[in-house]
Design a protein around this motif. Structure first.
Motif, PDB file in Angstrom:
ATOM      1  N   UNK A 125      -2.209  -3.459 -36.958  1.00  0.00           N
ATOM      2  CA  UNK A 125      -2.049  -2.416 -35.944  1.00  0.00           C
ATOM      3  C   UNK A 125      -0.812  -2.663 -35.087  1.00  0.00           C
ATOM      4  N   UNK A 126      -0.325  -1.620 -34.420  1.00  0.00           N
ATOM      5  CA  UNK A 126       0.855  -1.774 -33.556  1.00  0.00           C
ATOM      6  C   UNK A 126       0.596  -2.718 -32.390  1.00  0.00           C
ATOM      7  N   UNK A 127       1.662  -3.229 -31.832  1.00  0.00           N
ATOM      8  CA  UNK A 127       1.580  -4.092 -30.660  1.00  0.00           C
ATOM      9  C   UNK A 127       1.518  -3.212 -29.413  1.00  0.00           C
ATOM     10  N   UNK A 128       0.528  -3.382 -28.550  1.00  0.00           N
ATOM     11  CA  UNK A 128       0.461  -2.597 -27.314  1.00  0.00           C
ATOM     12  C   UNK A 128       1.744  -2.723 -26.500  1.00  0.00           C
ATOM     13  N   UNK A 129       2.108  -1.645 -25.830  1.00  0.00           N
ATOM     14  CA  UNK A 129       3.406  -1.566 -25.159  1.00  0.00           C
ATOM     15  C   UNK A 129       3.627  -2.685 -24.155  1.00  0.00           C
ATOM     16  N   UNK A 130       2.566  -3.121 -23.469  1.00  0.00           N
ATOM     17  CA  UNK A 130       2.760  -4.118 -22.414  1.00  0.00           C
ATOM     18  C   UNK A 130       3.140  -5.493 -22.933  1.00  0.00           C
ATOM     19  N   UNK A 131       3.068  -5.689 -24.268  1.00  0.00           N
ATOM     20  CA  UNK A 131       3.444  -6.982 -24.834  1.00  0.00           C
ATOM     21  C   UNK A 131       4.785  -6.942 -25.574  1.00  0.00           C
ATOM     22  N   UNK A 132       5.461  -5.828 -25.535  1.00  0.00           N
ATOM     23  CA  UNK A 132       6.717  -5.704 -26.277  1.00  0.00           C
ATOM     24  C   UNK A 132       7.856  -6.515 -25.664  1.00  0.00           C
ATOM     25  N   UNK A 133       7.655  -7.039 -24.464  1.00  0.00           N
ATOM     26  CA  UNK A 133       8.682  -7.860 -23.819  1.00  0.00           C
ATOM     27  C   UNK A 133       8.674  -9.296 -24.331  1.00  0.00           C
ATOM     28  N   UNK A 134       7.642  -9.684 -25.049  1.00  0.00           N
ATOM     29  CA  UNK A 134       7.491 -11.086 -25.438  1.00  0.00           C
ATOM     30  C   UNK A 134       8.552 -11.512 -26.457  1.00  0.00           C
ATOM     31  N   UNK A 135       9.126 -12.696 -26.286  1.00  0.00           N
ATOM     32  CA  UNK A 135      10.090 -13.195 -27.263  1.00  0.00           C
ATOM     33  C   UNK A 135       9.470 -13.287 -28.653  1.00  0.00           C
ATOM     34  N   UNK A 136      10.191 -12.795 -29.636  1.00  0.00           N
ATOM     35  CA  UNK A 136       9.735 -12.864 -31.018  1.00  0.00           C
ATOM     36  C   UNK A 136       8.949 -11.670 -31.490  1.00  0.00           C
ATOM     37  N   UNK A 137       8.608 -10.753 -30.583  1.00  0.00           N
ATOM     38  CA  UNK A 137       7.725  -9.651 -30.976  1.00  0.00           C
ATOM     39  C   UNK A 137       8.380  -8.756 -32.027  1.00  0.00           C
ATOM     40  N   UNK A 138       9.698  -8.677 -32.021  1.00  0.00           N
ATOM     41  CA  UNK A 138      10.393  -7.839 -33.005  1.00  0.00           C
ATOM     42  C   UNK A 138      10.249  -8.385 -34.425  1.00  0.00           C
ATOM     43  N   UNK A 139       9.839  -9.641 -34.546  1.00  0.00           N
ATOM     44  CA  UNK A 139       9.660 -10.239 -35.872  1.00  0.00           C
ATOM     45  C   UNK A 139       8.336  -9.846 -36.516  1.00  0.00           C
ATOM     46  N   UNK A 140       7.430  -9.271 -35.733  1.00  0.00           N
ATOM     47  CA  UNK A 140       6.122  -8.906 -36.271  1.00  0.00           C
ATOM     48  C   UNK A 140       6.251  -7.669 -37.146  1.00  0.00           C
ATOM     49  N   UNK A 141       5.750  -7.770 -38.351  1.00  0.00           N
ATOM     50  CA  UNK A 141       5.784  -6.653 -39.286  1.00  0.00           C
ATOM     51  C   UNK A 141       4.383  -6.079 -39.449  1.00  0.00           C
ATOM     52  N   UNK A 197       1.464  -4.220 -14.816  1.00  0.00           N
ATOM     53  CA  UNK A 197       2.057  -3.225 -13.931  1.00  0.00           C
ATOM     54  C   UNK A 197       3.223  -2.520 -14.610  1.00  0.00           C
ATOM     55  N   UNK A 198       3.040  -2.234 -15.887  1.00  0.00           N
ATOM     56  CA  UNK A 198       4.135  -1.692 -16.692  1.00  0.00           C
ATOM     57  C   UNK A 198       3.625  -0.601 -17.625  1.00  0.00           C
ATOM     58  N   UNK A 199       2.655   0.186 -17.120  1.00  0.00           N
ATOM     59  CA  UNK A 199       1.998   1.173 -17.964  1.00  0.00           C
ATOM     60  C   UNK A 199       2.702   2.528 -17.886  1.00  0.00           C
ATOM     61  N   UNK A 200       2.455   3.338 -18.902  1.00  0.00           N
ATOM     62  CA  UNK A 200       2.984   4.701 -18.919  1.00  0.00           C
ATOM     63  C   UNK A 200       2.069   5.622 -18.112  1.00  0.00           C
ATOM     64  N   UNK A 201       2.640   6.752 -17.688  1.00  0.00           N
ATOM     65  CA  UNK A 201       1.834   7.747 -16.975  1.00  0.00           C
ATOM     66  C   UNK A 201       0.713   8.269 -17.862  1.00  0.00           C
ATOM     67  N   UNK A 202       0.977   8.383 -19.162  1.00  0.00           N
ATOM     68  CA  UNK A 202      -0.069   8.877 -20.072  1.00  0.00           C
ATOM     69  C   UNK A 202      -1.242   7.907 -20.151  1.00  0.00           C
ATOM     70  N   UNK A 203      -0.956   6.610 -20.061  1.00  0.00           N
ATOM     71  CA  UNK A 203      -2.060   5.650 -20.082  1.00  0.00           C
ATOM     72  C   UNK A 203      -2.957   5.831 -18.859  1.00  0.00           C
ATOM     73  N   UNK A 204      -2.356   6.105 -17.717  1.00  0.00           N
ATOM     74  CA  UNK A 204      -3.166   6.339 -16.520  1.00  0.00           C
ATOM     75  C   UNK A 204      -3.974   7.631 -16.639  1.00  0.00           C
ATOM     76  N   UNK A 205      -3.411   8.623 -17.331  1.00  0.00           N
ATOM     77  CA  UNK A 205      -4.181   9.853 -17.578  1.00  0.00           C
ATOM     78  C   UNK A 205      -5.373   9.557 -18.484  1.00  0.00           C
ATOM     79  N   UNK A 206      -5.152   8.690 -19.469  1.00  0.00           N
ATOM     80  CA  UNK A 206      -6.263   8.286 -20.338  1.00  0.00           C
ATOM     81  C   UNK A 206      -7.310   7.520 -19.539  1.00  0.00           C
ATOM     82  N   UNK A 207      -6.871   6.635 -18.660  1.00  0.00           N
ATOM     83  CA  UNK A 207      -7.808   5.894 -17.817  1.00  0.00           C
ATOM     84  C   UNK A 207      -8.621   6.846 -16.951  1.00  0.00           C
ATOM     85  N   UNK A 208      -7.958   7.859 -16.402  1.00  0.00           N
ATOM     86  CA  UNK A 208      -8.664   8.845 -15.581  1.00  0.00           C
ATOM     87  C   UNK A 208      -9.755   9.540 -16.394  1.00  0.00           C
TER      88      UNK A 208
END
Length: 341
Positions: free
Chosen positions: A68-84, A211-222
């Motif tokens: 499955x895809x990597x959740x957006x909040x973890x895309x900052x982690x070093x090496x994440x671009x290597x995940x296939x 603290x790095x979520x999209x507005x759409x994620x907050x709409x989903x939370x709502x």
């Protein structure tokens, strides 16, 4: 590879023998497939990446895979671009590490293919119902698999780089609920402190993860919170996420990670659950508990598992039926006083 004493409550000859077996496999082989469970969380991703950096340090070739895809909040982690998200030619793989996954079914649709790789090395902190693997290092006392990867790094004699450190820190941070869960130990805090000494900035990591979520994620939370209901005199809180909610908010099921903590935070709630429709007619249920409630025991009733305070299971059918079956089983367990109510 040099071995060192693992400063753990289960530091036994058997544990050391398992770690040494893992070291021997790393020494003897070159190309490793690294994978984890479906819908990977912070511990799964951080542990996967830290393990990948360790293998690179040791001159090996890691191939990192998640279904499955990597959740957006973890895309900052070093090496994440290597995940296939596509499997390599498995005939070129010498061994496979499966991290944070105590049940082979949770590897996903490719499980049967991956299990043909020999050897399979499992590193986990869940007591799964479906034991698998040729070498298994399972420690349910660990707060996160990131702790075990840390100890493996130490055992190999490798230097912990910043890239390893930040991934270990995120693994531990997220699987302890920011060091709030009962699984957090003095060992956990010492490892986290060491990662900070190696350059990890806690405030920045916290902001990136939480603290790095999209507005759409907050709409989903709502939308999810609008389904909130409490049961059993306010001791059980339940919310749900449907495919219709995901479509309406242009989000994915990964955006619902950690939503279960909202009903758990309600005063008086001892057991929280979220029912997520991961595909049409297929559901994932996450459970979080406190005050001595055994979430794992409840999950096992539905073929799942996990930790005492954090567990889950999957089911098929319709959401209302699954909810009623879950509530019925909670009632049965409460009546039998089997989960500590």
């Amino acid at each position: 590879m040099a071995s060192v004493l693992i400063n753990y409550s289960e530091r036994s000859k058997k544990t050391m023998a398992i770690v040494e077996d893992i070291e021997r496999e790393i020494t003897a082989r070159h190309r490793f497939l690294l994978t984890t469970h479906i819908h990977p969380d912070g511990d799964a991703i951080g542990s996967l990446l830290a393990m990948g950096f360790l293998l690179e340090y040791l001159g090996k070739e890691p191939v990192l895979f998640t279904e499955d895809p990597i959740p957006a909040q973890y895309l900052f982690l070093p090496g994440v671009a290597k995940i296939t998200h596509g499997l390599p030619d498995l005939s070129t793989i010498d061994a496979c590490f499966v991290l944070d996954c105590g049940d082979s079914k949770r590897i996903g649709r490719v499980a049967s293919r991956l299990l043909e790789i020999k050897p399979i090395i499992v590193i986990d902190h869940h007591l799964g119902r479906d034991a698998f693997g040729d070498i298994c290092w399972i420690n349910p006392e660990s707060a996160a698999v990131g702790e075990l990867v840390y100890h493996l790094i130490k055992a190999t004699g490798a230097d912990i780089s910043y890239n390893m450190a930040i991934n270990i820190y995120v693994a531990i941070l997220t699987d302890t609920g920011s060091f709030r869960y009962a699984s957090t130990s003095s060992q956990t805090m010492r490892i986290a402190a060491e990662m900070i000494d190696l350059g990890v900035k806690p405030a920045w990591v916290l902001a990136m993860v939480y603290e790095n979520y999209s507005a759409n994620r907050l709409r989903l939370l709502s939308a999810a919170l609008s389904t909130l209901k409490t049961y059993y005199e306010g001791r059980v809180g339940l919310i749900s996420v449907s495919r219709d909610m995901l479509r309406a908010t242009c989000t994915s099921i990964e955006d619902a990670e950690d939503f279960v903590n909202y009903p758990r935070s309600i005063a008086g709630v001892q057991l929280a659950a979220i029912i997520k429709e991961i595909e049409d007619g297929r559901f994932s249920v996450s459970l979080r508990s406190r005050d001595g409630i055994n979430a794992a025991r409840l999950a096992e009733k539905f073929g799942g598992g996990g930790h005492f305070n954090a567990a889950g299971f999957k089911g098929s059918g319709d959401q209302e039926t699954i909810k009623q079956e879950l509530l019925s089983e909670i009632g049965n367990l409460m009546e039998k006083r089997a989960v500590g109510f």
